[in-house]
Scaffold this active site. Structure first.
Site, PDB file in Angstrom:
ATOM      1  N   ASN A   7      13.092  -8.720   5.828  1.00  0.00           N
ATOM      2  CA  ASN A   7      13.684  -8.057   6.981  1.00  0.00           C
ATOM      3  C   ASN A   7      13.103  -8.744   8.194  1.00  0.00           C
ATOM      4  O   ASN A   7      11.894  -8.664   8.416  1.00  0.00           O
ATOM      5  CB  ASN A   7      13.295  -6.579   7.041  1.00  0.00           C
ATOM      6  CG  ASN A   7      13.858  -5.790   5.883  1.00  0.00           C
ATOM      7  OD1 ASN A   7      14.965  -6.053   5.418  1.00  0.00           O
ATOM      8  ND2 ASN A   7      13.097  -4.824   5.405  1.00  0.00           N
ATOM      9  N   HIS A  51       6.783 -12.346   7.189  1.00  0.00           N
ATOM     10  CA  HIS A  51       6.508 -11.854   5.829  1.00  0.00           C
ATOM     11  C   HIS A  51       7.792 -11.418   5.149  1.00  0.00           C
ATOM     12  O   HIS A  51       8.829 -11.260   5.793  1.00  0.00           O
ATOM     13  CB  HIS A  51       5.544 -10.660   5.871  1.00  0.00           C
ATOM     14  CG  HIS A  51       6.144  -9.434   6.505  1.00  0.00           C
ATOM     15  ND1 HIS A  51       6.237  -9.277   7.875  1.00  0.00           N
ATOM     16  CD2 HIS A  51       6.709  -8.323   5.978  1.00  0.00           C
ATOM     17  CE1 HIS A  51       6.824  -8.125   8.148  1.00  0.00           C
ATOM     18  NE2 HIS A  51       7.127  -7.515   7.013  1.00  0.00           N
ATOM     19  N   MET A  55      28.043  -1.077  11.428  1.00  0.00           N
ATOM     20  CA  MET A  55      28.836  -0.773  10.231  1.00  0.00           C
ATOM     21  C   MET A  55      28.868   0.745  10.117  1.00  0.00           C
ATOM     22  O   MET A  55      28.081   1.343   9.378  1.00  0.00           O
ATOM     23  CB  MET A  55      28.201  -1.397   8.983  1.00  0.00           C
ATOM     24  CG  MET A  55      28.278  -2.905   8.947  1.00  0.00           C
ATOM     25  SD  MET A  55      29.932  -3.476   8.482  1.00  0.00           S
ATOM     26  CE  MET A  55      29.587  -5.225   8.276  1.00  0.00           C
ATOM     27  N   ASP A  84       0.824  -1.220   0.000  1.00  0.00           N
ATOM     28  CA  ASP A  84       0.000   0.000   0.000  1.00  0.00           C
ATOM     29  C   ASP A  84       0.855   1.266   0.000  1.00  0.00           C
ATOM     30  O   ASP A  84       0.327   2.363  -0.185  1.00  0.00           O
ATOM     31  CB  ASP A  84      -0.924  -0.004   1.233  1.00  0.00           C
ATOM     32  CG  ASP A  84      -1.833  -1.228   1.248  1.00  0.00           C
ATOM     33  OD1 ASP A  84      -2.347  -1.602   0.172  1.00  0.00           O
ATOM     34  OD2 ASP A  84      -2.007  -1.836   2.322  1.00  0.00           O
TER      35      ASP A  84
HETATM   36  P1  H2U Z   1       8.594  -4.579   6.374  1.00  0.00           P
HETATM   37  O1  H2U Z   1       8.239  -5.204   7.683  1.00  0.00           O
HETATM   38  O2  H2U Z   1       9.821  -5.212   5.761  1.00  0.00           O
HETATM   39  O3  H2U Z   1       8.646  -3.091   6.483  1.00  0.00           O
HETATM   40  O4  H2U Z   1       7.394  -4.927   5.370  1.00  0.00           O
HETATM   41  C1  H2U Z   1       6.056  -4.579   5.629  1.00  0.00           C
HETATM   42  C2  H2U Z   1       5.495  -3.869   4.411  1.00  0.00           C
HETATM   43  O5  H2U Z   1       4.069  -3.914   4.510  1.00  0.00           O
HETATM   44  C3  H2U Z   1       5.880  -2.404   4.332  1.00  0.00           C
HETATM   45  O6  H2U Z   1       6.620  -2.198   3.127  1.00  0.00           O
HETATM   46  C4  H2U Z   1       3.546  -2.749   3.939  1.00  0.00           C
HETATM   47  C5  H2U Z   1       4.540  -1.660   4.290  1.00  0.00           C
HETATM   48  O7  H2U Z   1       4.548  -0.652   3.299  1.00  0.00           O
HETATM   49  N1  H2U Z   1       2.197  -2.512   4.472  1.00  0.00           N
HETATM   50  C6  H2U Z   1       1.129  -2.389   3.603  1.00  0.00           C
HETATM   51  O8  H2U Z   1       1.315  -2.473   2.394  1.00  0.00           O
HETATM   52  N2  H2U Z   1      -0.133  -2.179   4.094  1.00  0.00           N
HETATM   53  C7  H2U Z   1      -0.419  -2.039   5.425  1.00  0.00           C
HETATM   54  O9  H2U Z   1      -1.561  -1.843   5.804  1.00  0.00           O
HETATM   55  C8  H2U Z   1       0.682  -2.143   6.424  1.00  0.00           C
HETATM   56  C9  H2U Z   1       2.052  -2.420   5.911  1.00  0.00           C
END
Ligand code: H2U
Ligand code: ZN
Length: 347
Positions: free
Chosen positions: A152, A165, A315, A77
């Site tokens: 991550n 995820h 780092m 999103d």
């Molecule tokens: P990270 O934990 O690696 O940040 O990944 C979570 C991703 O989920 C993050 O890029 C997306 C965030 O933009 N996200 C959505 O697309 N929709 C949501 O409602 C929450 C998080």
């Protein structure tokens, strides 16, 4: 004086990134009065309707997730790359270059439960993740030449949500790491007539001293040139260009070796081990019909921890301003991981 890599600082060459790393293992004993990390082990509820990654939850853009049973993929999103960005136009000076960037970003949930991680998942569930990675790679790779799958794990590595995820960023351009690895692998192939990482895997498998775990199809090693203390490189034993080229048996044994490595990682400091990991393989899209024999599929795991669940490697300083440096030798790190049990400390 006779050279001892554990005692004497030295440089090692990373042929994949064409850079040198300073190895100074004798520094491991220095006192640490700096930052201590939280372990991030607060209990996570298995299902939380307020968590946007859970089955049935409403996400930031108002969409409701499916009641998914294993993996689930949705468009990010907040995408860093979108398919329709305009071209910034011609550049009139070499010091102010720009280029068009187009792409897509997806999020992939590994499991419906928030309180589970890959090492605690069943092998069949990890296999489902691998299958979904392959599917996304193949779909996005029709249009985009680089499809970066990355995970991550843990707040320390910028994971924004306590639910298993990963992310997928597909781009119309080859990002920096991909460009470097394309060039170094091509140069090596032209000079030596063999793919660099295929030969490297064979040699490490013979030497054994940096092998953490291996099976019929895969090899997990701490590279000779590793910079992060417990960084690993996951390599197929045969010449494989892309994730999409893996056989069903290879995907099965990949699930097994991932579970073993990640269990050892968790067991090292008895914590849910943080890292960033990602897959690298031959470029996609227009490259699918080109000769990419110089490439070898691989995954990198970059964990930040150094001495305990609370003391990480920074780092900074010399690494930012001069070049990467590591504290314990890759051989010492491999030996520690190799000797850890394959049963998870929580089970
Ligand atoms: P990270 O934990 O690696 O940040 O990944 C979570 C991703 O989920 C993050 O890029 C997306 C965030 O933009 N996200 C959505 O697309 N929709 C949501 O409602 C929450 C998080
Ligand atoms: Zn790589």
């Amino acid at each position: 004086m006779e050279f001892d890599p554990k005692e004497h600082q030295h440089l090692r060459y990373n042929p994949l990134r064409d850079e040198w790393v300073l190895v100074s293992a004798h520094r491991m004993g220095r006192p640490w009065r700096g930052q201590l990390e939280g372990t991030g082990e607060d209990p996570v509820p298995r299902h939380d309707p307020a968590n946007p990654l859970c089955p049935g939850s409403r996400r930031a853009n108002g969409q409701v997730n499916e009641d998914y049973m294993n993996t689930y993929v949705f468009d990010n999103d907040f995408p860093a790359l979108q398919p329709d960005a305009p071209d910034p136009g011609p550049n009139d000076h070499p010091l102010f270059k720009t280029a068009v960037a187009r792409g897509m970003c997806k999020v992939m949930c590994f499991h419906p439960w928030s309180d589970i991680t890959l090492p605690l998942m069943e092998v069949a569930e990890i296999r489902a993740v691998i299958d979904r990675w392959t599917e996304i790679m193949s779909e996005l790779g029709q249009t985009y030449q680089w499809v970066q799958i990355f995970e991550n794990k843990g707040a320390m590595m910028g994971c924004s949500n306590p639910h298993p995820h990963c992310q997928v960023w597909a781009s119309s351009f080859l990002p920096k790491e991909a460009q470097t690895e394309d060039k170094t692998q091509l140069d090596y192939f032209q000079a030596h007539g063999v793919p660099m990482l295929l030969q490297y895997g064979e040699m490490e498998s013979q030497k054994q001293e940096r092998v953490v775990v291996e099976n019929e199809h895969w090899l997990m090693i701490i590279p000779f040139w590793a910079t992060w203390p417990f960084q690993t490189l996951l390599l197929p034993r045969r010449h494989v260009l892309r994730l999409t080229d893996l056989t069903s048996h290879e995907r099965d044994s990949l699930a097994v070796i991932m579970k073993t490595l990640l269990t050892k990682y968790d067991n090292l400091f008895e914590t849910s081990f943080p890292y960033s990991m990602g897959w690298h393989g031959a470029p996609m899209a227009e490259n699918l019909c080109k000769d990419c024999s110089h490439w070898q599929l691989h995954a990198h795991y970059y964990p930040p921890l150094l001495r305990s669940a609370m003391v990480r490697k920074f780092m900074v300083g010399y690494e930012m301003l001069a070049q990467p440096q590591r504290d314990l030798t890759p051989e010492q790190a491999a030996e520690r991981l190799r000797n850890l049990p394959e049963k998870h400390y929580k089970l």
